[in-house]
Design an enzyme around this catalytic site. Structure first.
Site, PDB file in Angstrom:
ATOM      1  N   SER A  31     -11.154  -3.621  -6.013  1.00  0.00           N
ATOM      2  CA  SER A  31     -11.839  -2.515  -5.330  1.00  0.00           C
ATOM      3  C   SER A  31     -11.697  -1.183  -6.055  1.00  0.00           C
ATOM      4  O   SER A  31     -12.580  -0.330  -5.966  1.00  0.00           O
ATOM      5  CB  SER A  31     -11.315  -2.376  -3.892  1.00  0.00           C
ATOM      6  OG  SER A  31      -9.905  -2.252  -3.895  1.00  0.00           O
ATOM      7  N   GLY A  63     -11.102  -6.864  -3.098  1.00  0.00           N
ATOM      8  CA  GLY A  63     -10.288  -7.940  -2.539  1.00  0.00           C
ATOM      9  C   GLY A  63      -9.829  -8.976  -3.544  1.00  0.00           C
ATOM     10  O   GLY A  63      -9.024  -9.850  -3.219  1.00  0.00           O
ATOM     11  N   ASN A  92      -4.073  -6.445  -5.258  1.00  0.00           N
ATOM     12  CA  ASN A  92      -4.171  -7.315  -4.077  1.00  0.00           C
ATOM     13  C   ASN A  92      -3.089  -8.389  -4.074  1.00  0.00           C
ATOM     14  O   ASN A  92      -2.648  -8.821  -3.008  1.00  0.00           O
ATOM     15  CB  ASN A  92      -5.569  -7.941  -3.993  1.00  0.00           C
ATOM     16  CG  ASN A  92      -6.622  -6.907  -3.632  1.00  0.00           C
ATOM     17  OD1 ASN A  92      -6.484  -6.190  -2.656  1.00  0.00           O
ATOM     18  ND2 ASN A  92      -7.650  -6.793  -4.453  1.00  0.00           N
ATOM     19  N   ASP A 172      -8.384   6.632   1.109  1.00  0.00           N
ATOM     20  CA  ASP A 172      -7.445   6.059   2.082  1.00  0.00           C
ATOM     21  C   ASP A 172      -6.144   5.773   1.330  1.00  0.00           C
ATOM     22  O   ASP A 172      -5.988   6.233   0.203  1.00  0.00           O
ATOM     23  CB  ASP A 172      -8.032   4.797   2.760  1.00  0.00           C
ATOM     24  CG  ASP A 172      -8.363   3.680   1.770  1.00  0.00           C
ATOM     25  OD1 ASP A 172      -7.670   3.544   0.751  1.00  0.00           O
ATOM     26  OD2 ASP A 172      -9.328   2.915   2.033  1.00  0.00           O
ATOM     27  N   HIS A 175      -7.127   3.518  -1.981  1.00  0.00           N
ATOM     28  CA  HIS A 175      -8.339   3.712  -2.779  1.00  0.00           C
ATOM     29  C   HIS A 175      -8.526   5.183  -3.134  1.00  0.00           C
ATOM     30  O   HIS A 175      -8.134   6.064  -2.374  1.00  0.00           O
ATOM     31  CB  HIS A 175      -9.584   3.210  -2.023  1.00  0.00           C
ATOM     32  CG  HIS A 175      -9.548   1.748  -1.730  1.00  0.00           C
ATOM     33  ND1 HIS A 175      -9.397   1.244  -0.460  1.00  0.00           N
ATOM     34  CD2 HIS A 175      -9.623   0.684  -2.566  1.00  0.00           C
ATOM     35  CE1 HIS A 175      -9.385  -0.089  -0.521  1.00  0.00           C
ATOM     36  NE2 HIS A 175      -9.520  -0.441  -1.779  1.00  0.00           N
TER      37      HIS A 175
END
Length: 200
Positions: A31, A63, A92, A172, A175
Site C-alpha cells: 500500500s 495488503g 504487512n 493514518d 500510510h
C-alpha cells in the site's frame, strides 16, 4: 580480480549503471507503493517518474505480503522488462506477526529474481513494529541492511521511517499522505544519485 576491492568494502555496494531518461522502472511493493492515503498521481512512483524522467510502473498492491509480491514478480518482470526494480515490501508481514526469517528469505528471493532478469535492484528499508513506533519513533528493520549487504545491492534507508514518524506526513498510522509520498520520493532520488543509478 579487479572486483575484489569492491567486494571488500562491505557497506558500499558496487557503483550502479546510470539509467537513461525514459527507462522503465518497476516499483514493487504494498500500500505504501500503491499510494493508499493519497491520489494515484501523488503516489511515490508517480512522483518519482516526475522527478527522474523514467517510466515508473506502480507495482504496489495494498495488503501484499512479501510472499505475495514474490509470486507476482515473474509476471511483472515479463510484462514490463524493467531496467531497475525498486523493492519496498515487508510491512504487512510485520503487521501480521509473520516470521522475520521468512520475510527475509522472500525479500532476498525478490531481489535475486529481479537481478536474474537483467534488472538492477534497489532495496527500500521498511520500519519494524516496536513499542517505540507507537510514540512516533520508527527504525528500519535490520533484515533490509542484511540483505542489501549480502547481495551487494544499494539500500534506501530511513525513507519510510522518516516519513511515517511525522504526523503531518501521514494519512493514518501506517500510510503516508501526498506530502509524505513526495518527501519519500525526493529522499529516494538522493539515494539514486548517490548510488549512480540517476545522473546528478
Amino acid at each position: 580480480m579487479a572486483l575484489a576491492p569492491l567486494a571488500a568494502c562491505g557497506r558500499k555496494p558496487p557503483r550502479a549503471q546510470a539509467l537513461p531518461a525514459g527507462a522503465t522502472v518497476l516499483a514493487l511493493g504494498d500500500s505504501l507503493t500503491s499510494g493508499v492515503g493519497a491520489s494515484a498521481d501523488t503516489a511515490y512512483p508517480a512522483v518519482l517518474q516526475r522527478l527522474t524522467g523514467w517510466k515508473v510502473v506502480n507495482g504496489g498492491v495494498s495488503g501484499d505480503t512479501s510472499a505475495q509480491a514474490l509470486a507476482r514478480l515473474p509476471g511483472l518482470l515479463q510484462q514490463h522488462q524493467p531496467a531497475l526494480v525498486i523493492v519496498s515490501i515487508g510491512g504487512n508481514d510485520f503487521l501480521r506477526r509473520q516470521s522475520s526469517a521468512t520475510t527475509r528469505t522472500n525479500v532476498q528471493r525478490i531481489c535475486t529474481d529481479a537481478r536474474a532478469s537483467g534488472a538492477q535492484v534497489l532495496l527500500v528499508a521498511v520500519p519494524e513494529l516496536s513499542l517505540m513506533a507507537t510514540v512516533g519513533k520508527l527504525s528500519d528493520h535490520a533484515l533490509y541492511e542484511e540483505v542489501a549487504e549480502e547481495l551487494k545491492i544499494p539500500l534506501h534507508s530511513k525513507g519510510w521511517s522518516g516519513v511515517l514518524a511525522q504526523d503531518r506526513l501521514r494519512s493514518d498510522q501506517i500510510h503516508a499522505n501526498a506530502a509524505g509520498y513526495e518527501q519519500f520520493a525526493q529522499g529516494l532520488v538522493e539515494t539514486l544519485k548517490t548510488t549512480g543509478l540517476l545522473v546528478q
